[in-house]
Design an enzyme around this catalytic site. Structure first.
Site, short mmCIF file in Angstrom:
data_model
loop_
_atom_site.label_atom_id
_atom_site.label_comp_id
_atom_site.label_asym_id
_atom_site.label_seq_id
_atom_site.Cartn_x
_atom_site.Cartn_y
_atom_site.Cartn_z
N GLU A 105 -7.17 -7.86 -0.46
CA GLU A 105 -7.77 -7.63 0.47
C GLU A 105 -9.33 -7.33 0.27
O GLU A 105 -9.40 -6.24 -0.02
CB GLU A 105 -6.70 -6.66 1.36
CG GLU A 105 -5.56 -6.76 1.74
CD GLU A 105 -5.03 -5.79 3.05
OE1 GLU A 105 -5.59 -4.95 3.84
OE2 GLU A 105 -3.43 -6.12 3.20
N GLU A 146 0.57 -1.26 -0.25
CA GLU A 146 -0.29 -0.30 -0.17
C GLU A 146 0.27 1.16 0.70
O GLU A 146 0.37 2.37 0.84
CB GLU A 146 -1.04 0.07 1.40
CG GLU A 146 -2.05 -1.50 0.72
CD GLU A 146 -3.24 -1.15 2.10
OE1 GLU A 146 -2.99 -0.27 3.34
OE2 GLU A 146 -4.28 -1.99 1.67
#
Length: 649
Positions: free
Chosen positions: A273, A202
């Site tokens: 995710e 991320e």
């Protein structure tokens, strides 16, 4: 001549035929292990194109679940993986946790609870593929985002940017992990289960903070990962500028609608995710996410080109010891399909299992057909995958109206859809599943107080004593992270202050006020050995101010602050420059005015007496004097001694 009855001849012939057939079937079964299957140790080529990952040229839909090896005891791993397989998963994802593998620089631990090789091998034994998210920064609500504390003290280091000291240590650890996987033959081209790996995590969320040093770091990380020659695809999650051939992937709750797609024409739609709930932090209510919403999200994603969905978490487990990040509870993603204890949580587990089955019925159409969208109403549509000129066709009927059910007419048939739901028609006719209609059973988990475990116990306690003069003196309080070095959550700050009678208020009912401004996370305050009070920050605002009236005495006064941490940070830019602990200490209301004692001489001591003596262990608890248990102020340890032995069943 021996006479044999005809019936017996028939029975013998039947049994012989049965044994021969069984033997042939067993041999065929042994020989018919699909070389593309996860359990096969045959080397497998893993590639990808714009549609999907391919294993030996075969397209596959992947339903994956996050199960992190340090968050469960090793003896529970087989059961967790078995339940994941039963739930319709064909892949398991895990991070690699740098700070448990190298807690001290150059000293590695890949054994016991941290036996990564064993965990990956178990995934394969349970007939699933593996996704290895190496990081080595992982966030994951894990202490320091997985980075070891000692990394903070490397001279001139800046985490996660084009910084030579950080890149050197990152490359060294990533290389070590990859080599360990190769030595155990765990990558798919070696016959193992790992078909995809992740570098970084991320990074787009902080990249702008580093400007051009962030951009060049992304390029460096990608090249470094590719140079390790794993022969499986690499991914970067939430990284819109992932360099080719790295695949950028989505994290979130509804990637079917929020993901802008891969940043290259030859990359597939992957979802790393899909949050099954939300991690808990102290002070916040439990987070919930319904089974219906999860099912809707994965079907939506698969109907819009998605071919891999990973549930984060499928089993959350426990942040044991001091492994939680700032203010995160030890219970992690308890609302996942498998709860903290590995128990199946219904209807979430069963409803998702049914959704996986239904989507898999559409696999041929999804991979061989061409997609188009047909509007069926203002907020209704059909997403159809069809091979022209054949009967191959699958449809996903969607009612996006969040309040009203709708009757949809599709190809001459009527279908009733509840609010905000998707129905799956594997043959474009038969409805086999609707995301809002649960057919699996429900269960509930209850905690019942044990009568036997709470009967006839003798409670004793040990109260932490304020150190007299621990030494380690400086002119100001030391920063708390640097002081504790992630070896303890506690550190004492102690100073002495001489006050004359004229310094104190003349009226007995007026007391001076001790004020401590702290950068986090909390503190207990003692004056002249007496507990005064406690204050703490929160996940949102870690800084706080402690302020209490204090009864000082004329003469010498001891002020003791027991600062404490609730985990290290796990996200954001410049993590190595985060600070905690008291930054300003003043006394208000003295006759001489406000007195700033921040720059008074302060003594420091890391840890508690109970920690040092390990009084929570069988060998450690006799080292201190225990007294009868009862209410107590300040930091107090409690233990219980059963007055008789019980057998618990």
């Amino acid at each position: 001549m021996v006479q044999v009855e005809p019936g017996r001849i028939l029975l013998i012939a039947f049994l012989s035929t049965l044994l021969i057939t069984s033997s042939i079937a067993q041999k065929e079964e042994e020989e018919e292990v699909d070389p593309n299957s996860p359990e096969s140790t045959t080397p497998k080529e893993v590639t990808y194109d714009s549609r999907s990952l391919l294993v030996n040229g075969k397209r596959m839909l992947f339903f994956s679940g996050s199960i992190h090896y340090p968050r469960s005891p090793p003896d529970t791993w087989p059961d967790l993986l078995r339940k994941a397989k039963m739930g319709g998963l064909n892949m398991v994802e895990t991070y690699v946790f740098w700070n448990v593998h190298e807690p001290v620089q150059g000293k590695y631990n890949f054994e016991g609870d941290y036996d990564l090789v064993k965990f990956i091998k178990l995934i394969q034994q349970h007939k699933m593929f593996a996704m290895l998210r190496v990081g080595p920064f992982i966030q994951g609500e894990w202490n320091h985002g997985g980075l070891p504390y000692w990394l903070r003290e490397v001279p001139n280091i800046i985490f996660r940017c084009d910084n030579e000291p950080f890149k050197m240590h990152m490359k060294k650890f990533v290389t070590l992990v990859i080599e360990k996987m190769k030595q155990a033959k765990l990558f798919a081209p070696q016959g193992g289960p790992i078909i995809v790996s992740q570098i970084e995590n991320e990074y787009n969320t902080i990249q702008l903070a580093f400007k051009e040093r962030g951009d060049s770091y992304v390029q460096w990380a990608a090249k470094m990962a590719l140079s390790l020659d794993t022969k499986v695809p690499w991914i970067m999650c939430k990284q819109k500028d992932a360099p080719d051939p790295i695949i950028n992937t989505c994290n979130g709750r509804h990637c079917g609608d929020t993901f802008t797609g891969p940043n290259g024409p030859n990359k597939p739609f992957l979802w790393t995710e899909n949050w099954t709930a939300q991690f808990r932090v102290f002070g916040d209510p439990p987070s919930q996410r319904s089974a219906e919403d999860l099912a809707f999200s994965i079907i939506r994603f698969c109907s819009k080109n998605g071919t891999l969905v990973n549930y984060y978490m499928y089993h959350g487990g426990t942040n044991f010891g001091r492994t939680s990040s700032s203010y995160t509870t030890t219970r992690y993603y308890d609302e996942a399909p498998l709860d903290e204890f590995g128990l199946i949580r219904q209807p979430k587990w069963g409803h998702l299992k049914d959704a996986h089955r239904a989507v898999n019925l559409c696999k041929r159409a999804l991979f061989s057909g061409s997609p188009f969208v047909q509007k069926l109403g203002p907020d209704q549509e059909a997403r159809v995958w069809e091979q022209p000129g054949t009967s191959l066709c699958s449809a996903f009927l969607t009612n996006n109206d969040t309040k009203k059910p709708q009757a949809l007419r599709f190809r001459g048939q009527d279908y009733q859809l509840p609010p905000r739901s998707i129905s799956i028609l594997p043959d474009c006719k038969t409805e086999v599943f609707n995301s809002q209609m649960i057919t699996t059973h429900h269960n509930s988990r209850n905690f019942v107080r044990s009568v036997a475990a709470n009967k006839n116990f003798n409670w004793e306690m040990y109260r932490e004593v304020v150190p007299d003069d621990p030494g380690n003196k400086l002119n100001e309080p030391r920063e708390l992270y640097e002081l504790t070095k992630d070896t303890s959550d506690y550190a004492w700050y102690i100073t002495k202050l001489d006050l004359g009678r004229r310094d104190l208020p003349m009226k007995n009912e007026i007391l001076p006020v001790l004020r401590v401004a702290s950068l986090g996370h909390g503190l207990h305050c003692y004056v002249n050995g007496k507990y005064i009070g406690t204050a703490h920050g929160s996940k949102v605002e870690k800084s706080f101010v402690f302020q209490k009236p204090v009864e000082f005495q004329a003469g010498s006064n001891q002020i003791a602050l027991l600062g404490f941490l609730v985990g290290l940070p796990d996200s954001g830019a410049y993590m190595e420059k985060r600070y905690a602990g008291p930054r300003s200490i003043t006394i208000l209301g003295l006759n001489t005015g406000t007195l700033d004692i921040t720059l008074n001489t302060w003594s420091h001591q890391v840890g508690l007496d109970g920690e040092k003596n390990q009084i929570y262990t069988q060998n450690g608890f006799p080292k201190v004097q225990w007294v009868k248990g009862g209410p107590s102020e300040g930091v107090t340890w409690y233990k219980v001694i059963p007055l008789q032995h019980y057998n618990f069943f």
